[in-house]
Design a protein around this motif. Structure first.
Motif, PDB file in Angstrom:
ATOM      1  N   SER A 110       0.817  -1.220   0.000  1.00 21.01           N
ATOM      2  CA  SER A 110       0.000   0.000   0.000  1.00 21.01           C
ATOM      3  C   SER A 110       0.849   1.269   0.000  1.00 21.01           C
ATOM      4  CB  SER A 110      -0.931   0.015   1.217  1.00 21.01           C
ATOM      5  OG  SER A 110      -0.200  -0.021   2.425  1.00 21.01           O
ATOM      6  N   GLN A 111       2.161   1.144   0.284  1.00 21.55           N
ATOM      7  CA  GLN A 111       3.031   2.313   0.289  1.00 21.55           C
ATOM      8  C   GLN A 111       3.137   2.971  -1.081  1.00 21.55           C
ATOM      9  OE1 GLN A 111       6.573   0.566   1.988  1.00 21.55           O
ATOM     10  NE2 GLN A 111       6.058   1.227   4.063  1.00 21.55           N
ATOM     11  N   ILE A 112       2.821   2.255  -2.138  1.00 22.91           N
ATOM     12  CA  ILE A 112       2.877   2.877  -3.468  1.00 22.91           C
ATOM     13  C   ILE A 112       1.813   3.955  -3.616  1.00 22.91           C
ATOM     14  CG2 ILE A 112       3.828   0.794  -4.522  1.00 22.91           C
ATOM     15  CD1 ILE A 112       1.107   0.345  -5.808  1.00 22.91           C
ATOM     16  N   PHE A 113       0.812   3.976  -2.725  1.00 22.87           N
ATOM     17  CA  PHE A 113      -0.238   4.984  -2.755  1.00 22.87           C
ATOM     18  C   PHE A 113      -0.066   6.057  -1.686  1.00 22.87           C
ATOM     19  CE2 PHE A 113      -2.469   1.062  -4.211  1.00 22.87           C
ATOM     20  CZ  PHE A 113      -2.779   1.479  -5.497  1.00 22.87           C
ATOM     21  N   LEU A 114       0.853   5.866  -0.744  1.00 22.43           N
ATOM     22  CA  LEU A 114       0.880   6.686   0.464  1.00 22.43           C
ATOM     23  C   LEU A 114       1.969   7.752   0.448  1.00 22.43           C
ATOM     24  CD1 LEU A 114       0.385   3.847   3.107  1.00 22.43           C
ATOM     25  CD2 LEU A 114      -1.357   5.291   2.035  1.00 22.43           C
ATOM     26  N   VAL A 115       1.716   8.819   1.208  1.00 16.53           N
ATOM     27  CA  VAL A 115       2.731   9.847   1.441  1.00 16.53           C
ATOM     28  C   VAL A 115       3.933   9.192   2.104  1.00 16.53           C
ATOM     29  CG1 VAL A 115       3.240  11.912   2.806  1.00 16.53           C
ATOM     30  CG2 VAL A 115       1.043  11.718   1.614  1.00 16.53           C
ATOM     31  N   GLU A 116       5.137   9.612   1.707  1.00 16.35           N
ATOM     32  CA  GLU A 116       6.340   8.919   2.174  1.00 16.35           C
ATOM     33  C   GLU A 116       7.283   9.793   2.999  1.00 16.35           C
ATOM     34  OE1 GLU A 116       8.693   9.284  -2.101  1.00 16.35           O
ATOM     35  OE2 GLU A 116       7.341   7.606  -1.715  1.00 16.35           O
ATOM     36  N   GLU A 117       6.841  10.985   3.377  1.00 15.68           N
ATOM     37  CA  GLU A 117       7.676  11.817   4.230  1.00 15.68           C
ATOM     38  C   GLU A 117       6.801  12.716   5.089  1.00 15.68           C
ATOM     39  OE1 GLU A 117       9.448  15.461   2.233  1.00 15.68           O
ATOM     40  OE2 GLU A 117       9.195  14.140   0.512  1.00 15.68           O
TER      41      GLU A 117
END
Length: 228
Positions: A110-117
């Motif tokens: 699901s990290q491919i859709f999520l804010v990463e910072e």
């Protein structure tokens, strides 16, 4: 190619999907797109060449690749490289704001859709990623279907890979431009769980944060494996 990607992911990252994980230890949309387009286009080239060779067509490699398909590949590769450049710059400037993953604070698809910072890392959907993922997936699926239909109709007489409509190429370029533009702004705050700075400092996972002598030495995983 899929077997090779799965094997490399399992060996390097401990998961058959590991080829989609970036240097931060997180699932990366740009890496996913590059792998998908590479597998689809290279498989199609190999399949058409093999079919023409088996059918005895003189000069089995004498088929063309449309300029629009080359443009799609160029957009995908350029987007991946640009994404890596932006992320590398941010990693150097403010690693404490970057969410990271490791064996304890494990990555999830699901990290491919999520804010990463920033403080909203892994807590908010990044709409530029969301639109880019679905646009790419639908376009890839449509191209695979169209290519299969054309191969079934023409067989060994096929002398060119299926073309792309120029409008779709333009829309793909706009989608990737929006995706890259969304990566540029610096999000404020520190993420919950493991940050890149903590990962580089060798921080250890704990169930709850105490009062570490020198930060960052401990972190509470966002998506923890069960600790022994």
């Amino acid at each position: 190619m899929l077997l090779a990607a799965g094997y490399l992911g399992a060996v390097v990252r401990g998961s058959v999907l590991g080829v989609f994980i970036d240097t931060r230890g997180r699932f990366s949309l740009s890496q996913l797109q590059s792998v998908i387009w590479s597998v689809v286009v290279l498989s199609l080239i190999a399949g058409v060449a093999t079919g023409r060779l088996v059918a005895g067509v003189p000069d089995a490699l004498s088929f063309s690749i449309p300029s629009t398909l080359l443009a799609v590949m160029g957009i995908s590769i350029a987007s991946t490289v640009s994404s890596i450049v932006v992320k590398s710059a941010k990693d150097m400037q403010a690693p404490e704001r970057i969410a990271a993953s490791d064996a304890s604070d494990r990555p999830r698809f699901s990290q491919i859709f999520l804010v990463e910072e920033g403080e909203l890392a892994d807590l908010t959907v990044d709409i530029t990623k969301f639109q880019n993922f679905w646009f790419t997936l639908i376009l890839v699926a449509a191209y695979i279907f169209f290519a299969g239909s054309r191969i079934a109709d023409l067989g060994s007489a096929m002398n060119s890979l299926p073309d792309f409509n120029e409008t779709f190429v333009m829309l793909l370029g706009i989608s990737h431009a929006g995706y890259l533009a969304g990566k540029i702004p610096a999000r404020q705050g520190a993420p919950e769980g493991l940050s890149l700075a903590a990962k580089l400092a060798g921080a250890k996972p704990v169930a709850t944060l105490g009062a570490p002598k020198a930060a960052p030495t401990e972190y509470v995983p966002r998506n923890p494996r069960k600790l022994g």
